[in-house]
Design a protein around this motif. Structure first.
Motif, mmCIF file in Angstrom:
data_model
loop_
_atom_site.group_PDB
_atom_site.id
_atom_site.type_symbol
_atom_site.label_atom_id
_atom_site.label_comp_id
_atom_site.label_asym_id
_atom_site.label_seq_id
_atom_site.Cartn_x
_atom_site.Cartn_y
_atom_site.Cartn_z
ATOM 1 N N MET A 1 0.709 -1.001 0.304
ATOM 2 C CA MET A 1 -0.132 -0.199 0.146
ATOM 3 C C MET A 1 0.709 1.828 0.151
ATOM 4 O O MET A 1 1.607 1.127 0.826
ATOM 5 N N LEU A 2 0.450 2.390 -1.073
ATOM 6 C CA LEU A 2 1.098 3.023 -1.261
ATOM 7 C C LEU A 2 1.691 4.528 0.352
ATOM 8 O O LEU A 2 0.742 4.544 0.682
ATOM 9 N N ARG A 3 2.724 4.654 0.548
ATOM 10 C CA ARG A 3 2.701 5.470 2.330
ATOM 11 C C ARG A 3 2.478 7.161 0.943
ATOM 12 O O ARG A 3 3.154 6.841 1.187
ATOM 13 N N THR A 4 1.308 8.144 1.210
ATOM 14 C CA THR A 4 0.991 9.652 0.615
ATOM 15 C C THR A 4 1.390 10.568 1.838
ATOM 16 O O THR A 4 1.270 10.371 3.151
ATOM 17 N N ARG A 167 3.993 8.179 -2.447
ATOM 18 C CA ARG A 167 3.225 9.143 -3.590
ATOM 19 C C ARG A 167 3.367 10.550 -2.491
ATOM 20 O O ARG A 167 2.710 10.138 -1.049
ATOM 21 N N TYR A 168 2.913 11.621 -3.338
ATOM 22 C CA TYR A 168 3.156 12.710 -3.145
ATOM 23 C C TYR A 168 1.892 13.422 -3.849
ATOM 24 O O TYR A 168 1.584 12.996 -5.248
ATOM 25 N N ILE A 169 0.796 13.924 -3.055
ATOM 26 C CA ILE A 169 0.084 14.504 -2.751
ATOM 27 C C ILE A 169 -0.162 16.189 -3.248
ATOM 28 O O ILE A 169 0.098 16.446 -1.973
ATOM 29 N N ASN A 170 -0.224 17.111 -4.410
ATOM 30 C CA ASN A 170 -0.820 18.224 -4.454
ATOM 31 C C ASN A 170 -1.921 19.012 -4.919
ATOM 32 O O ASN A 170 -3.131 18.624 -5.270
ATOM 33 N N PRO A 171 -2.343 20.267 -4.672
ATOM 34 C CA PRO A 171 -4.337 20.696 -4.842
ATOM 35 C C PRO A 171 -3.798 20.725 -6.183
ATOM 36 O O PRO A 171 -2.643 20.923 -7.026
#
Length: 246
Positions: A1-4, A167-171
């Protein structure tokens, strides 16, 4: 599972999408060492007054043009300004269904003795996360040991690796600034969070979107707000971008 992991500047009572980003991450980094930007959302936001959006601001002491957020301070007469803001909210949301609980929360936040802007905003974000039962780990950017001035993408990649993220999440607004191929070359998945088109009753008036989380909480109980936190989609970035942005 991805670590975000995700990262944002510490904002004043930010909009719902900010908390969607926190809730959907394993680790959220507050970029307290990023440059303070005048007329941004760092020390101001919008609330609903007489059916119209009204900008509310926490005044600051004077500071240098290039000072980071964690070197800016709330104004010397902040207790008076805090009372003015609280009174504005009490009157503006007098008929909101959850006014009593939310005013209690806001009073607790505004009564915090901290005067450093970054730490004050951090405390407010943690309080709202606790209210919504968001358990994401929140880290402070200045404690991660990165150089003060770095390329935007390099900073994000270094932070993600330091926190063992996949994983990186950005607006969604940052989509033009980040290159998916660059992130893939560093073993990272890149996604952008786009909040769904949402509405909720704001008494008997036309819905005004994109207001502070205060507005969301005034008109939605905790469980309904928790449901709104899941109303978003994750998008891939722009593949044709190949150059790094400063």
């Amino acid at each position: 599972m991805l670590r975000t992991v995700s990262m944002m500047q510490p904002y004043l009572f930010p909009y719902l999408g900010y908390f969607q980003l926190i809730a959907h991450s394993d680790v959220f980094v507050l970029g307290d060492d990023l440059q303070y930007v005048k007329a941004s959302w760092i020390n101001r936001n919008r609330v609903l007054v007489n059916g119209q959006p009204k900008l509310v601001t926490l005044p600051l002491r004077k500071g240098g043009q290039f000072d980071p957020i964690n070197e800016r301070w709330l104004c010397d007469d902040f207790p008076r300004e805090a009372q003015k803001l609280l009174r504005t909210l009490e009157l503006a949301y007098a008929r909101a269904p959850h006014q009593e609980q939310v005013i209690t929360l806001i009073r607790q936040i505004l009564g915090h003795p901290e005067r450093n802007l970054a730490r004050f905003a951090e405390h407010s974000i943690r309080c709202i996360c606790a209210y919504l039962q968001i358990t994401t780990s929140i880290r402070i950017g200045s404690e991660l040991g990165l150089p003060a001035r770095m390329d935007k993408q390099e900073r994000v990649i270094r932070i993600a690796k330091k926190l063992n993220a996949d994983r990186y999440i950005n607006p969604i607004g940052g989509m033009p600034l980040y290159c998916p191929a660059l992130f893939r070359s560093q073993g990272l998945s890149l996604r952008f969070l786009r909040m769904d088109d949402l509405s909720y009753p704001q008494l008997n008036q036309a819905f005004v979107p994109s207001l502070s989380i205060i507005d969301v909480l005034m008109f939605n109980n905790q469980s309904d707000t928790q449901a709104l936190l899941k109303r978003f989609s994750l998008l891939e970035g722009i593949e044709q971008q190949t150059t790094q942005q400063a």
